[in-house]
Design an enzyme around this catalytic site. Structure first.
Site, PDB file in Angstrom:
ATOM      1  N   TYR A 135       0.800  -1.234   0.000  1.00  0.00           N
ATOM      2  CA  TYR A 135       0.000   0.000   0.000  1.00  0.00           C
ATOM      3  C   TYR A 135       0.832   1.283   0.000  1.00  0.00           C
ATOM      4  O   TYR A 135       0.257   2.369  -0.065  1.00  0.00           O
ATOM      5  CB  TYR A 135      -0.951   0.005   1.206  1.00  0.00           C
ATOM      6  CG  TYR A 135      -1.931  -1.144   1.191  1.00  0.00           C
ATOM      7  CD1 TYR A 135      -2.874  -1.254   0.180  1.00  0.00           C
ATOM      8  CD2 TYR A 135      -1.914  -2.124   2.183  1.00  0.00           C
ATOM      9  CE1 TYR A 135      -3.770  -2.316   0.143  1.00  0.00           C
ATOM     10  CE2 TYR A 135      -2.808  -3.185   2.166  1.00  0.00           C
ATOM     11  CZ  TYR A 135      -3.725  -3.274   1.148  1.00  0.00           C
ATOM     12  OH  TYR A 135      -4.605  -4.314   1.116  1.00  0.00           O
ATOM     13  N   SER A 190      -4.460  -0.498  -4.323  1.00  0.00           N
ATOM     14  CA  SER A 190      -3.793  -1.608  -5.019  1.00  0.00           C
ATOM     15  C   SER A 190      -4.653  -2.064  -6.198  1.00  0.00           C
ATOM     16  O   SER A 190      -5.840  -1.715  -6.287  1.00  0.00           O
ATOM     17  CB  SER A 190      -3.595  -2.776  -4.047  1.00  0.00           C
ATOM     18  OG  SER A 190      -4.853  -3.244  -3.577  1.00  0.00           O
ATOM     19  N   HIS A 223      -9.478   1.916  -5.314  1.00  0.00           N
ATOM     20  CA  HIS A 223      -8.561   1.070  -4.541  1.00  0.00           C
ATOM     21  C   HIS A 223      -7.129   1.526  -4.766  1.00  0.00           C
ATOM     22  O   HIS A 223      -6.763   1.875  -5.901  1.00  0.00           O
ATOM     23  CB  HIS A 223      -8.689  -0.407  -4.942  1.00  0.00           C
ATOM     24  CG  HIS A 223     -10.059  -0.929  -4.722  1.00  0.00           C
ATOM     25  ND1 HIS A 223     -10.552  -1.192  -3.470  1.00  0.00           N
ATOM     26  CD2 HIS A 223     -11.065  -1.168  -5.592  1.00  0.00           C
ATOM     27  CE1 HIS A 223     -11.800  -1.589  -3.580  1.00  0.00           C
ATOM     28  NE2 HIS A 223     -12.150  -1.585  -4.851  1.00  0.00           N
TER      29      HIS A 223
END
Ligand code: CA2
Length: 148
Positions: free
Chosen positions: A23, A102, A100
């Site tokens: 992340y 990722s 998101h």
């Protein structure tokens, strides 16, 4: 002036503390600061919110109808499991972007399913913190085009 809300789900408060490979190094506070700066420059009225509680996300989604023009959501792990969040988003009349950090499609199989994509205008994933700015930009442009 467009009013946009960014909702963040469970564990995103831990960004920058653990799982940095997945992340990145940035904290959620860093992300919020960048979003606030971008919003100021682009005349966006921004709300930024994080909770670990599913019901609080549902409440924020319901409230967004009253005072926001667009909603961006990184629902974290609830993306893959929450019928309640899916239902709340489905009822909402304003555009939704699923976000998101990722790329959920090159990770574990259980992350490949999203209950949010079906009710979202579009999806941004895999671009790290930059994805927040990309989503804000996309939402703002979309709202400007649909103003009249
Ligand atoms: O990539 C994303 O933005 C995710 O929504 C992040 C969620 C994950 O469950 C989704 O599949 C994809 C996880 C939130 C962050 O979790 C952390 C856990 C430990 C340390 C830092 C963050």
């Amino acid at each position: 002036m467009n009013k946009i809300i960014i909702l963040n789900g469970p564990n995103l408060n831990l960004l920058g503390e653990r799982e940095k490979n997945q992340y990145g190094n940035f904290t959620l506070k860093d992300v919020e600061k960048r979003c606030i700066e971008y919003a100021k420059k682009n005349e966006i009225e921004l709300s930024f919110f994080q909770t670990n509680i599913e019901g609080e996300l549902v409440t924020q989604i319901q409230k967004a109808r009253e005072n926001h023009d667009g909603l961006i959501i990184n629902a974290g792990g609830y993306t893959h499991t929450s019928v309640a969040i899916h239902d709340a988003l489905k009822i909402l009349k304003i555009p939704i972007i699923e976000l998101h950090i990722s790329n959920i499609y090159n990770r574990e199989e259980f992350r490949h399913k999203s209950l949010i994509s079906k009710v979202a205008k579009g999806v941004v994933c895999g671009f790290g913190a930059e994805g927040y700015i990309m989503s804000l930009n996309a939402m703002n442009k979309f709202l400007e085009k649909n103003e009249n």
